[in-house]
Design a protein around this motif. Structure first.
Motif, PDB file in Angstrom:
ATOM      1  N   MET A   1       0.853  -1.165   0.000  1.00  0.00           N
ATOM      2  CA  MET A   1       0.000   0.000   0.000  1.00  0.00           C
ATOM      3  C   MET A   1       0.898   1.226   0.000  1.00  0.00           C
ATOM      4  O   MET A   1       1.761   1.362   0.858  1.00  0.00           O
ATOM      5  CB  MET A   1      -0.904  -0.006   1.238  1.00  0.00           C
ATOM      6  N   LYS A   2       0.719   2.058  -1.000  1.00  0.00           N
ATOM      7  CA  LYS A   2       1.513   3.284  -1.079  1.00  0.00           C
ATOM      8  C   LYS A   2       0.574   4.439  -1.436  1.00  0.00           C
ATOM      9  O   LYS A   2      -0.083   4.417  -2.475  1.00  0.00           O
ATOM     10  CB  LYS A   2       2.592   3.153  -2.140  1.00  0.00           C
ATOM     11  N   THR A   3       0.486   5.389  -0.543  1.00  0.00           N
ATOM     12  CA  THR A   3      -0.262   6.617  -0.787  1.00  0.00           C
ATOM     13  C   THR A   3       0.656   7.758  -0.351  1.00  0.00           C
ATOM     14  O   THR A   3       1.708   7.512   0.252  1.00  0.00           O
ATOM     15  CB  THR A   3      -1.578   6.671   0.020  1.00  0.00           C
ATOM     16  N   LEU A  60      -6.307   8.875   1.054  1.00  0.00           N
ATOM     17  CA  LEU A  60      -6.428   8.480  -0.349  1.00  0.00           C
ATOM     18  C   LEU A  60      -6.745   9.721  -1.174  1.00  0.00           C
ATOM     19  O   LEU A  60      -5.877  10.485  -1.511  1.00  0.00           O
ATOM     20  CB  LEU A  60      -7.508   7.399  -0.515  1.00  0.00           C
ATOM     21  N   ASN A  61      -8.016   9.903  -1.471  1.00  0.00           N
ATOM     22  CA  ASN A  61      -8.477  11.078  -2.210  1.00  0.00           C
ATOM     23  C   ASN A  61      -9.971  11.218  -1.955  1.00  0.00           C
ATOM     24  O   ASN A  61     -10.669  10.200  -1.865  1.00  0.00           O
ATOM     25  CB  ASN A  61      -8.202  10.906  -3.707  1.00  0.00           C
ATOM     26  N   ARG A  83      -4.114   1.028  -9.156  1.00  0.00           N
ATOM     27  CA  ARG A  83      -3.085   2.029  -9.457  1.00  0.00           C
ATOM     28  C   ARG A  83      -3.783   3.329  -9.841  1.00  0.00           C
ATOM     29  O   ARG A  83      -4.560   3.373 -10.784  1.00  0.00           O
ATOM     30  CB  ARG A  83      -2.203   1.534 -10.592  1.00  0.00           C
ATOM     31  N   ASP A  84      -3.491   4.391  -9.096  1.00  0.00           N
ATOM     32  CA  ASP A  84      -4.051   5.714  -9.350  1.00  0.00           C
ATOM     33  C   ASP A  84      -2.875   6.674  -9.459  1.00  0.00           C
ATOM     34  O   ASP A  84      -2.421   7.235  -8.468  1.00  0.00           O
ATOM     35  CB  ASP A  84      -4.994   6.101  -8.211  1.00  0.00           C
ATOM     36  N   LYS A  85      -2.321   6.804 -10.660  1.00  0.00           N
ATOM     37  CA  LYS A  85      -1.130   7.636 -10.864  1.00  0.00           C
ATOM     38  C   LYS A  85      -1.398   9.103 -10.568  1.00  0.00           C
ATOM     39  O   LYS A  85      -0.523   9.805 -10.058  1.00  0.00           O
ATOM     40  CB  LYS A  85      -0.627   7.485 -12.303  1.00  0.00           C
ATOM     41  N   ILE A  89      -1.299   6.779  -5.745  1.00  0.00           N
ATOM     42  CA  ILE A  89      -1.784   5.684  -4.910  1.00  0.00           C
ATOM     43  C   ILE A  89      -1.585   4.356  -5.631  1.00  0.00           C
ATOM     44  O   ILE A  89      -1.941   4.203  -6.788  1.00  0.00           O
ATOM     45  CB  ILE A  89      -3.271   5.878  -4.575  1.00  0.00           C
ATOM     46  N   LEU A  90      -0.991   3.403  -4.902  1.00  0.00           N
ATOM     47  CA  LEU A  90      -0.822   2.053  -5.412  1.00  0.00           C
ATOM     48  C   LEU A  90      -1.178   1.091  -4.270  1.00  0.00           C
ATOM     49  O   LEU A  90      -0.588   1.178  -3.182  1.00  0.00           O
ATOM     50  CB  LEU A  90       0.607   1.794  -5.869  1.00  0.00           C
ATOM     51  N   ILE A  91      -2.124   0.215  -4.524  1.00  0.00           N
ATOM     52  CA  ILE A  91      -2.494  -0.792  -3.541  1.00  0.00           C
ATOM     53  C   ILE A  91      -2.443  -2.146  -4.244  1.00  0.00           C
ATOM     54  O   ILE A  91      -3.131  -2.359  -5.234  1.00  0.00           O
ATOM     55  CB  ILE A  91      -3.902  -0.540  -2.965  1.00  0.00           C
TER      56      ILE A  91
END
Length: 96
Positions: A1-3, A60-61, A83-85, A89-91
């Motif tokens: 999980m990366k935000t 997140l957003n 994936r939300d470039k 955000i990458l989960i």
């Protein structure tokens, strides 16, 4: 999980209970993140519960659906990559 505010790259557990889903991420055998995801709120071990909408806005957003994380972690798929470039955000979820 990366935000932008959460960065965890380790293994963990997803446990489903009758009224919530618990996500634990471990590093070297120690829990580094523990979330309890309810229908209307998300609780993290380092702060009190927040409404899901508020959690999404902060971590997140604000455009994410209120039940985004709940639906993501409760999915029966063996591998999930969100994936939300645009929002950084990458989960990734891989279930054994």
């Amino acid at each position: 999980m990366k935000t932008p505010k959460l960065k965890f790259y380790d293994k963990g557990f997803i446990s489903k209970y009758s009224n919530y889903t618990e996500v634990q991420i471990l590093s070297a055998g120690t829990a580094v993140l523990k979330l309890k995801i309810y229908e209307d709120r998300i609780c993290r071990d380092t702060f009190e519960c927040q409404a899901s909408r508020v959690f999404n806005e902060e971590y997140l957003n604000r455009n994410y659906d209120e039940n985004f994380l709940k639906n993501l972690f409760e999915s029966d798929k063996k591998e999930i990559i969100h994936r939300d470039k645009e929002n950084g955000i990458l989960i990734k979820i891989k279930k054994d």
